[in-house]
Motif scaffolding. Structure first.
Motif, mmCIF file in Angstrom:
data_model
loop_
_atom_site.group_PDB
_atom_site.id
_atom_site.type_symbol
_atom_site.label_atom_id
_atom_site.label_comp_id
_atom_site.label_asym_id
_atom_site.label_seq_id
_atom_site.Cartn_x
_atom_site.Cartn_y
_atom_site.Cartn_z
ATOM 1 N N ARG A 83 -16.391 11.614 -7.365
ATOM 2 C CA ARG A 83 -16.318 12.717 -6.406
ATOM 3 C C ARG A 83 -16.966 12.350 -5.081
ATOM 4 O O ARG A 83 -16.530 12.779 -4.018
ATOM 5 N N VAL A 84 -18.018 11.541 -5.160
ATOM 6 C CA VAL A 84 -18.664 11.092 -3.921
ATOM 7 C C VAL A 84 -17.667 10.301 -3.084
ATOM 8 O O VAL A 84 -17.495 10.539 -1.889
ATOM 9 N N LEU A 85 -16.977 9.369 -3.754
ATOM 10 C CA LEU A 85 -16.019 8.539 -3.033
ATOM 11 C C LEU A 85 -14.867 9.392 -2.497
ATOM 12 O O LEU A 85 -14.411 9.197 -1.362
ATOM 13 N N ALA A 86 -14.432 10.341 -3.302
ATOM 14 C CA ALA A 86 -13.347 11.227 -2.850
ATOM 15 C C ALA A 86 -13.776 12.009 -1.617
ATOM 16 O O ALA A 86 -13.021 12.123 -0.644
ATOM 17 N N ALA A 87 -14.998 12.522 -1.652
ATOM 18 C CA ALA A 87 -15.487 13.296 -0.506
ATOM 19 C C ALA A 87 -15.586 12.417 0.729
ATOM 20 O O ALA A 87 -15.194 12.815 1.833
ATOM 21 N N LYS A 88 -16.080 11.217 0.545
ATOM 22 C CA LYS A 88 -16.180 10.292 1.671
ATOM 23 C C LYS A 88 -14.795 9.990 2.236
ATOM 24 O O LYS A 88 -14.591 9.943 3.453
ATOM 25 N N ALA A 89 -13.841 9.746 1.333
ATOM 26 C CA ALA A 89 -12.481 9.408 1.775
ATOM 27 C C ALA A 89 -11.874 10.571 2.553
ATOM 28 O O ALA A 89 -11.227 10.366 3.592
ATOM 29 N N ILE A 90 -12.097 11.778 2.075
ATOM 30 C CA ILE A 90 -11.520 12.941 2.762
ATOM 31 C C ILE A 90 -12.163 13.116 4.136
ATOM 32 O O ILE A 90 -11.473 13.338 5.136
ATOM 33 N N VAL A 91 -13.473 12.969 4.184
ATOM 34 C CA VAL A 91 -14.154 13.145 5.477
ATOM 35 C C VAL A 91 -13.716 12.067 6.471
ATOM 36 O O VAL A 91 -13.330 12.370 7.601
ATOM 37 N N ILE A 92 -13.728 10.812 6.032
ATOM 38 C CA ILE A 92 -13.427 9.739 6.993
ATOM 39 C C ILE A 92 -11.954 9.787 7.401
ATOM 40 O O ILE A 92 -11.618 9.523 8.554
ATOM 41 N N SER A 93 -11.070 10.154 6.458
ATOM 42 C CA SER A 93 -9.659 10.217 6.850
ATOM 43 C C SER A 93 -9.415 11.407 7.768
ATOM 44 O O SER A 93 -8.601 11.320 8.693
ATOM 45 N N SER A 94 -10.129 12.496 7.561
ATOM 46 C CA SER A 94 -9.936 13.656 8.437
ATOM 47 C C SER A 94 -10.394 13.349 9.857
ATOM 48 O O SER A 94 -9.660 13.605 10.812
ATOM 49 N N VAL A 95 -11.589 12.810 9.992
ATOM 50 C CA VAL A 95 -12.080 12.580 11.352
ATOM 51 C C VAL A 95 -11.257 11.500 12.055
ATOM 52 O O VAL A 95 -10.976 11.612 13.250
#
Lengths: 314, 534
Positions: free
Chosen positions: B365-377
């Motif tokens: 979930r940590v990696l998923a959250a990171k991926a979502i944040v970095i892809s969004s920005v």
């Protein structure tokens, strides 16, 4: 949740090196438990296993009866300070606490509360990269306190602290235990835990060597020993040794004697007209007790001696 | 601290709360509180726009309308072109022997010959003569056209030099009929039938047995249209494909001559006679003529009825598409890759990853959250940069006097949003690789070598075309296909190479290749993050 840490039969190998070799102990609530041993004894590894960061090859580690990995808002169960230097240097101290708080569903108000608790109000907007190690330790304490957890676990929290900080830290740890929390504090310097720890788990080579209350340990180490204060140290040593005592010079004008009762020591010194100013039952320091406890462990003695030198150099 | 502030055994969980939103918020807080990362993204945006503008301002500032004519510069140089019914720029120049056709009706012909003239084989200082021959898409046949206005709707049945019989309409439509070349011994019969908005094309080898080639709809076709015979022949380009894949050489007009007979008509043809004329003189010198004798028509024409292909170098080619204003993407991507990699490797470097995973033991979930944040920005950054690049680039190009190939708004949205997606997915790839390698320099280098390098090698006339195309097919750089604004038409001969803006994969297929790499890397990263001690 019960405020305990239960570690049972932990074994872990890093390559050929056996880091944990059946580590087993329990940390009870309401007291400060010192986790002591030389560097490389397995203290940090044990803590990482408890936090689910490292996986043990065998054994279990439970926090309040649950594996750490199953905790949903873990910082509300366990507050941990592993490495005070683990910070993004360009992020401000407050923002460091803020993201941690957000990860637990906590608000900025809670962040401000722990900042105050750790005494960081004046520096909290500064970049964490500019913090001294002592300030980082305080920031780590603040982070550990975010979830107001019943269990606290700190790896070498005295490292890099100035004397004032050490006094503060001791008082802080004692107050946490006083509130009924379980507090596990590791140190490779027994002296740091003096007047702080109620209980000791002494480890070496990946396993527990002693698991004892501080009071018991000190009384065991003090038993049958007498301190003599004299200005004529060598003469007193000769007389007492001749009478069959084991004599050790422990200071410029102090001797520690074992093997003779106090009244016999007074009589012998009087007969030989050796002047002395004091004969008293010996109160062992925690460090002495530690040395006594670990004297059979060769690896220990070398390491402990090193530590003593280090401490003397401070 | 007083005992009253401690809530010793308070329930720590909020029941029923999933917590992933909190995790996203935590990672977003992490990202926005490191100024260098935010600045890094701003730099990425500026670099993308800046390098793109450099591309927009380069070239296209001088031209020679006619061989030997005056060299013009600036706005005077902007090519003009008619727009087809679909809005696309087109070439619409041919020789037309026509009569009005009122209402429904049909026209039938037999073509027994298609010959032509090519420019000299060795155009050089010593002028040699033209020589007989046909370009592959030399064409002649019958056409029903809205009007003589270039760009107006049409449907045509034709014979071609190398591509058999075709039914073509409105410049982009192209349907295959009978194959083979036309000769006196093997003539072709063609028929077009208009019924309302519908035109149907037939072909036949003998004038008896007819095959329907296809039906096209010319919506809103006027009642009275122009119908008749035509001939035209695209420019002859000596494509000296050099090692860089760049098209070189001269582009010169060619011409085609077709012989028609058995001209049959049905319906209402109000005019009394055929009239011949050249349509769309802008497309070259306007070569064309016709000769009629005892039911036999010999029609000669030059030009083409086809969409203009951007980057082909043919006359009328604006030379530039909105893709050219996004050439800075690769440069901005470098900054994005660095930031996305650091988003995880900085944590490894400082052991902050331990704090992160202590706060959230569920590592996936940590990696998923990171991926979502970095892809969004990075998506937002890419969107801003691409939109600004296309808008500002169009103005700079206009001011410079070079015209940007017009594309539909749908294409424009696809290119801009696709560029943002390309940037975002590349960021996820960098994040995943950073997680696997735990080292900033190694991860950044690998991702740049995987995406940016093949792109540069692919489009920059360094490798042979085949190698370029393979690079842009199998490496993550395939995703740059999403930026292709130019359309490739099989019925137009041109150099469709990466260098001239044509990618080997379709836009979304190209992006899918990058997505595949990112997904694989993310899976690997998740497995390793879960397994490893930190």
């Amino acid at each position: 949740m019960e405020a305990t840490i239960e570690v049972s039969g932990l074994r872990k190998k890093f390559g050929p090196h056996l880091a944990l070799n059946g580590m087993t102990f329990t940390v009870e609530p309401g007291q400060v438990t010192g986790f002591v041993g030389p560097n490389g004894a397995g203290k940090s590894t044990t803590m990482r296993v408890v936090l689910g960061l490292d996986a043990a090859d065998e054994g279990t580690a439970l926090v309040g009866g649950q594996p750490y990995a199953s905790l949903r808002h873990p910082l509300s169960h366990v507050g941990a300070l592993l490495d005070a230097a683990a910070l993004q240097p360009s992020r401000s101290a407050r923002n460091h606490l803020l993201w941690l708080a957000h990860s637990q569903g906590l608000t900025a108000r809670r962040v401000d509360a722990v900042i105050e608790q750790a005494g960081l109000e004046s520096v909290v907007r500064r970049k964490a990269g500019g913090f001294s190690l002592g300030m980082r330790q305080r920031l780590g304490i603040a982070a550990a306190m975010l979830g107001d957890p019943p269990v606290l676990m700190m790896d070498e929290p005295f490292n890099g602290m100035d004397p004032e900080g050490i006094v503060w830290m001791r008082g802080f740890l004692r107050s946490l235990a006083g509130q009924g929390r379980a507090v596990l504090v590791s140190s490779h310097l027994m002296s740091e835990l003096q007047d702080t720890a109620d209980h000791l788990v002494v480890v070496g080579r990946g396993k527990v060597i002693a698991d004892t209350s501080v009071r018991e340990l000190l009384s065991a180490a003090s038993r049958d020993r007498i301190t003599v204060r004299t200005t004529t140290r060598s003469e007193a040593m000769t007389v007492l040794a001749h009478a069959g005592a084991t004599v050790a010079a422990t200071g410029r004008d102090t001797l520690t004697i074992s093997g003779l009762p106090a009244d016999r020591v007074v009589a012998l010194l009087g007969e030989s007209a050796v002047p002395f100013s004091e004969v008293s039952a010996h109160h062992a320091s925690l460090e002495e007790a530690y040395m006594e406890l670990t004297k059979d462990e060769v690896e220990f003695r070398a390491a402990a001696a090193e530590d003593t030198t280090e401490e003397a150099a401070r | 601290m007083t005992a009253s502030t401690v809530t010793q055994y308070r329930p720590a969980q909020r029941p029923g709360r999933d917590g992933f939103a909190q995790l996203l918020r935590a990672e977003w807080t992490k990202f926005r509180t490191v100024r260098a990362w935010v600045i890094g993204l701003v730099i990425a945006v500026l670099v993308m726009i800046g390098v793109g503008l450099f591309g927009a301002s380069a070239g296209g500032s001088s031209c020679q309308a006619v061989s030997g004519g005056p060299v013009r510069t600036g706005g005077a140089c902007a090519p003009t072109f008619p727009a087809g019914p679909g809005g696309e720029p087109v070439t619409d120049s041919f020789y037309f022997v026509r009569q009005p056709l009122a209402g429904n009706g049909s026209i039938t012909v037999r073509i027994s010959s298609l010959t032509g003239l090519l420019p000299p084989a060795n155009p050089g200082p010593v002028a040699t003569d033209t020589r007989p021959g046909l370009v592959p898409w030399a064409k002649a046949g019958i056409i029903i056209k809205e009007s003589t206005r270039p760009g107006s709707a049409y449907a045509a049945m034709m014979v071609t030099a190398d591509h058999g019989v075709r039914l073509q309409n409105d410049f982009t439509g192209d349907t295959k009929g009978q194959p083979g070349a036309v000769t006196t011994t093997s003539p072709r019969w063609l028929r077009l039938t208009r019924s309302g908005d519908t035109v149907t094309g037939f072909d036949s080898a003998d004038g008896t047995h007819w095959t329907q080639v296809g039906t096209v709809h010319l919506s809103g076709l006027a009642t009275t249209v122009q119908a008749g015979l035509f001939a035209t022949s695209p420019e002859y380009s000596v494509i000296s494909q050099n090692f860089g894949g760049g098209g070189g050489g001269s582009i010169l007009p060619s011409q085609a001559t077709a012989v028609f007979d058995h001209v049959g008509r049905s319906g209402t043809w109000p005019a009394s006679a055929w009239s011949g004329g050249y349509i769309g003189a802008a497309g070259g010198s306007g070569i064309g003529k016709y000769h009629q004798a005892s039911g036999r028509f010999t029609v000669t024409g030059s030009g083409d009825i086809a969409p203009i292909v951007a980057g082909s170098g043919n006359s009328g080619d604006p030379g530039k598409t909105i893709t050219d204003h996004l050439v800075g993407t690769f440069a901005g991507l470098i900054a994005v890759i660095v930031v996305a990699t650091l988003f995880i490797t900085a944590e490894y470097r400082r052991d902050l990853i331990r704090t992160t995973l202590t706060a959230t033991p569920r590592r996936g979930r940590v990696l998923a959250a990171k991926a979502i944040v970095i892809s969004s920005v990075t998506f937002v950054a890419g969107l801003v940069a691409a939109a600004a690049g296309v808008i500002i680039g169009a103005q700079v190009s206009h001011a410079r006097g070079s015209l940007v190939f017009p594309v539909s708004w749908l294409t424009e949205v696809r290119v801009i949003a696709g560029t943002a997606a390309l940037v975002a997915v590349a960021a996820v790839l960098a994040l995943a690789l950073g997680t696997v390698l735990r080292r900033s320099a190694a991860a950044v280098t690998i991702v740049i070598v995987a995406i940016v390098l093949p792109y540069i090698l692919g489009v920059a006339s360094i490798l042979p075309v085949g190698a370029s195309e393979w690079l842009l097919r199998i490496t993550p750089a395939a995703a740059f296909a999403i930026q292709q604004a130019a359309v490739q038409y099989p019925q137009v001969n041109a150099l469709y190479t990466p260098t001239s803006g044509y990618f080997p994969l379709a836009p979304w297929a190209g992006l899918a290749v990058l997505c595949g790499y990112a997904a694989l890397a993310l899976i690997l990263a998740t497995i390793m993050l879960r397994r490893r001690d930190v």
